[in-house]
Design an enzyme around this catalytic site. Structure first.
Site, PDB file in Angstrom:
ATOM      1  N   SER A  11       0.928  -1.283  -0.161  1.00  0.00           N
ATOM      2  CA  SER A  11      -0.115   0.196   0.143  1.00  0.00           C
ATOM      3  C   SER A  11       0.791   1.359   0.003  1.00  0.00           C
ATOM      4  O   SER A  11       1.996   1.176  -0.462  1.00  0.00           O
ATOM      5  CB  SER A  11      -1.049  -0.223   1.210  1.00  0.00           C
ATOM      6  OG  SER A  11      -0.321  -0.199   2.197  1.00  0.00           O
ATOM      7  N   GLY A  12       0.410   2.345   0.372  1.00  0.00           N
ATOM      8  CA  GLY A  12       1.155   3.632   0.414  1.00  0.00           C
ATOM      9  C   GLY A  12       2.637   3.771   0.338  1.00  0.00           C
ATOM     10  O   GLY A  12       3.365   4.007  -0.555  1.00  0.00           O
ATOM     11  N   HIS A  13       2.869   3.581   1.490  1.00  0.00           N
ATOM     12  CA  HIS A  13       4.554   3.495   1.628  1.00  0.00           C
ATOM     13  C   HIS A  13       5.176   2.387   0.880  1.00  0.00           C
ATOM     14  O   HIS A  13       6.283   2.959   0.365  1.00  0.00           O
ATOM     15  CB  HIS A  13       4.977   3.305   3.215  1.00  0.00           C
ATOM     16  CG  HIS A  13       6.557   3.129   3.427  1.00  0.00           C
ATOM     17  ND1 HIS A  13       6.909   4.494   3.126  1.00  0.00           N
ATOM     18  CD2 HIS A  13       7.194   2.319   4.128  1.00  0.00           C
ATOM     19  CE1 HIS A  13       8.435   3.863   3.453  1.00  0.00           C
ATOM     20  NE2 HIS A  13       8.534   2.787   4.037  1.00  0.00           N
ATOM     21  N   ASP A  34       1.629  -8.894   0.229  1.00  0.00           N
ATOM     22  CA  ASP A  34       0.810  -8.206   1.204  1.00  0.00           C
ATOM     23  C   ASP A  34      -0.227  -9.122   1.627  1.00  0.00           C
ATOM     24  O   ASP A  34      -0.581 -10.096   1.144  1.00  0.00           O
ATOM     25  CB  ASP A  34      -0.085  -7.198   0.196  1.00  0.00           C
ATOM     26  CG  ASP A  34      -0.504  -5.969   1.002  1.00  0.00           C
ATOM     27  OD1 ASP A  34       0.015  -4.939   1.336  1.00  0.00           O
ATOM     28  OD2 ASP A  34      -1.709  -6.133   1.532  1.00  0.00           O
ATOM     29  N   ASP A  35      -0.777  -8.731   3.026  1.00  0.00           N
ATOM     30  CA  ASP A  35      -2.109  -9.531   3.710  1.00  0.00           C
ATOM     31  C   ASP A  35      -3.145  -9.283   3.003  1.00  0.00           C
ATOM     32  O   ASP A  35      -4.044 -10.016   3.667  1.00  0.00           O
ATOM     33  CB  ASP A  35      -1.728  -9.486   5.123  1.00  0.00           C
ATOM     34  CG  ASP A  35      -0.295 -10.043   5.672  1.00  0.00           C
ATOM     35  OD1 ASP A  35       0.184 -10.668   5.051  1.00  0.00           O
ATOM     36  OD2 ASP A  35       0.178  -9.761   6.688  1.00  0.00           O
ATOM     37  N   GLY A  68       5.087   1.489   6.972  1.00  0.00           N
ATOM     38  CA  GLY A  68       5.281   2.744   7.869  1.00  0.00           C
ATOM     39  C   GLY A  68       5.435   2.449   9.306  1.00  0.00           C
ATOM     40  O   GLY A  68       6.093   3.482   9.914  1.00  0.00           O
ATOM     41  N   HIS A 135      24.380  17.984   9.227  1.00  0.00           N
ATOM     42  CA  HIS A 135      25.464  17.274   9.507  1.00  0.00           C
ATOM     43  C   HIS A 135      25.826  16.687  11.071  1.00  0.00           C
ATOM     44  O   HIS A 135      25.059  16.941  11.852  1.00  0.00           O
ATOM     45  CB  HIS A 135      26.716  18.076   9.439  1.00  0.00           C
ATOM     46  CG  HIS A 135      26.592  19.388  10.373  1.00  0.00           C
ATOM     47  ND1 HIS A 135      27.374  19.269  11.703  1.00  0.00           N
ATOM     48  CD2 HIS A 135      26.172  20.464  10.404  1.00  0.00           C
ATOM     49  CE1 HIS A 135      27.183  20.427  12.250  1.00  0.00           C
ATOM     50  NE2 HIS A 135      26.242  21.288  11.511  1.00  0.00           N
ATOM     51  N   HIS A 144      11.138   7.191  11.825  1.00  0.00           N
ATOM     52  CA  HIS A 144      10.690   7.542  10.546  1.00  0.00           C
ATOM     53  C   HIS A 144      10.836   9.278  10.746  1.00  0.00           C
ATOM     54  O   HIS A 144      10.382   9.901  11.634  1.00  0.00           O
ATOM     55  CB  HIS A 144       9.194   7.436  10.580  1.00  0.00           C
ATOM     56  CG  HIS A 144       8.201   7.814   9.442  1.00  0.00           C
ATOM     57  ND1 HIS A 144       7.130   7.277   9.288  1.00  0.00           N
ATOM     58  CD2 HIS A 144       8.892   8.529   8.435  1.00  0.00           C
ATOM     59  CE1 HIS A 144       6.825   8.256   7.996  1.00  0.00           C
ATOM     60  NE2 HIS A 144       7.863   8.731   7.513  1.00  0.00           N
ATOM     61  N   ILE A 165       5.144  14.908   9.955  1.00  0.00           N
ATOM     62  CA  ILE A 165       5.460  16.020   8.631  1.00  0.00           C
ATOM     63  C   ILE A 165       5.741  17.400   8.707  1.00  0.00           C
ATOM     64  O   ILE A 165       5.021  17.938   9.721  1.00  0.00           O
ATOM     65  CB  ILE A 165       4.388  15.743   7.511  1.00  0.00           C
ATOM     66  CG1 ILE A 165       4.367  16.410   6.303  1.00  0.00           C
ATOM     67  CG2 ILE A 165       3.036  16.324   8.216  1.00  0.00           C
ATOM     68  CD1 ILE A 165       3.514  15.817   4.994  1.00  0.00           C
TER      69      ILE A 165
END
Ligand SMILES: CC(C)(COP(=O)(O)OP(=O)(O)OC[C@H]1O[C@@H](n2cnc3c(N)ncnc32)[C@H](O)[C@@H]1OP(=O)(O)O)[C@@H](O)C(=O)NCCC(=O)NCCS
Length: 205
Positions: A11-13, A34-35, A68, A135, A144, A165
């Site tokens: 899916s998305g990620h 995928d499940d 994700g 750095h 994440h 985000i």
């Protein structure tokens, strides 16, 4: 190096991960597990089984986790390590990686991300779209860094944390393990207790 790649999660990620793998042009075959048994393809790539089928493919395929959720990624990554799976690093060709940067297996660095020199990123992290890690950062395993996050110099993000985000972390800050920082939030002091932190500057909720 194997010429087949299996991505867990379609899916998305997982799709963004597949997009990077396609652009890297390193594998002859890229497939998903995928499940959801009702889907057979994603991104034009075959879904060849469910997560229960991983062991069938460990010898033949390199395996990447396209999930994700940090805790789920950790659980599967550690299981893959115990069975000796080959877990690659995926870096989008339009990411910028500085000198003396180290990136652990299972980490995805997405389009437009910038990782500046002397930064160390652990295993199975997500460095998401157009984030910047400056750095001398130390990003531990299963973290994440969401799209558009900016980390100044010498930031430490401990295991399993999730920076939402557009969040910003000022220089020389340490964020303890399994913390969540909300979308658009700004961290100007160390976070030493795991929890959910939001706002400018962040407060714990
Ligand atoms: C921080 C976050 C995880 C909290 O989610 P939650 O635990 O469900 O919390 P709630 O939505 O119940 O919010 C709790 C309180 O924090 C506030 N809040 C939540 N997120 C906030 C944010 N990013 N900035 C400021 N305040 C925020 C809510 O308004 C609420 O305040 P209230 O109690 O005064 O009404 C979530 O809001 C968030 O920002 N997620 C990031 C999503 C993201 O980055 N996605 C990208 C994936 S690639």
């Amino acid at each position: 190096m194997k010429d087949k790649l299996l991505i867990i999660g379609a899916s998305g990620h997982g799709k963004v991960v597949a997009d990077i793998a396609l652009k890297m042009n390193r594998w002859k075959v890229i497939s998903f597990l995928d499940d959801n048994k009702n889907i057979y393809t994603s991104m034009g790539l075959d879904i060849i089984g469910t997560s229960g089928d991983i062991f069938t493919y460990v010898e033949e395929y390199e395996i990447f986790i396209g999930i994700g959720n940090n805790a789920t990624r950790q659980r599967i990554h550690e299981m893959l390590e115990t069975v000796g799976a080959s877990i690659p690093v995926l870096v989008h060709p339009n990411a910028v990686i500085g000198n003396q940067v180290k990136i652990g297996n299972g980490t995805a660095v997405m389009a437009g991300a910038v990782v500046n020199c002397c930064t160390k990123i652990g295993k199975s992290c997500i460095v998401n779209t157009s984030s910047t890690i400056d750095h001398d950062n130390f990003i531990e395993d299963f973290v994440h860094i969401s799209p558009g996050v900016h980390l100044a110099g010498t930031v430490k993000v401990c295991q399993g944390s999730w920076l939402g985000i557009g969040s910003v972390v000022s220089n020389n800050i340490a964020i303890t393990k399994w913390s969540k920082v909300g979308a658009g939030s700004v961290v100007v002091k160390d976070i030493s207790e795991p929890g959910v932190y939001v706002g400018v500057p962040v407060r714990r909720v």
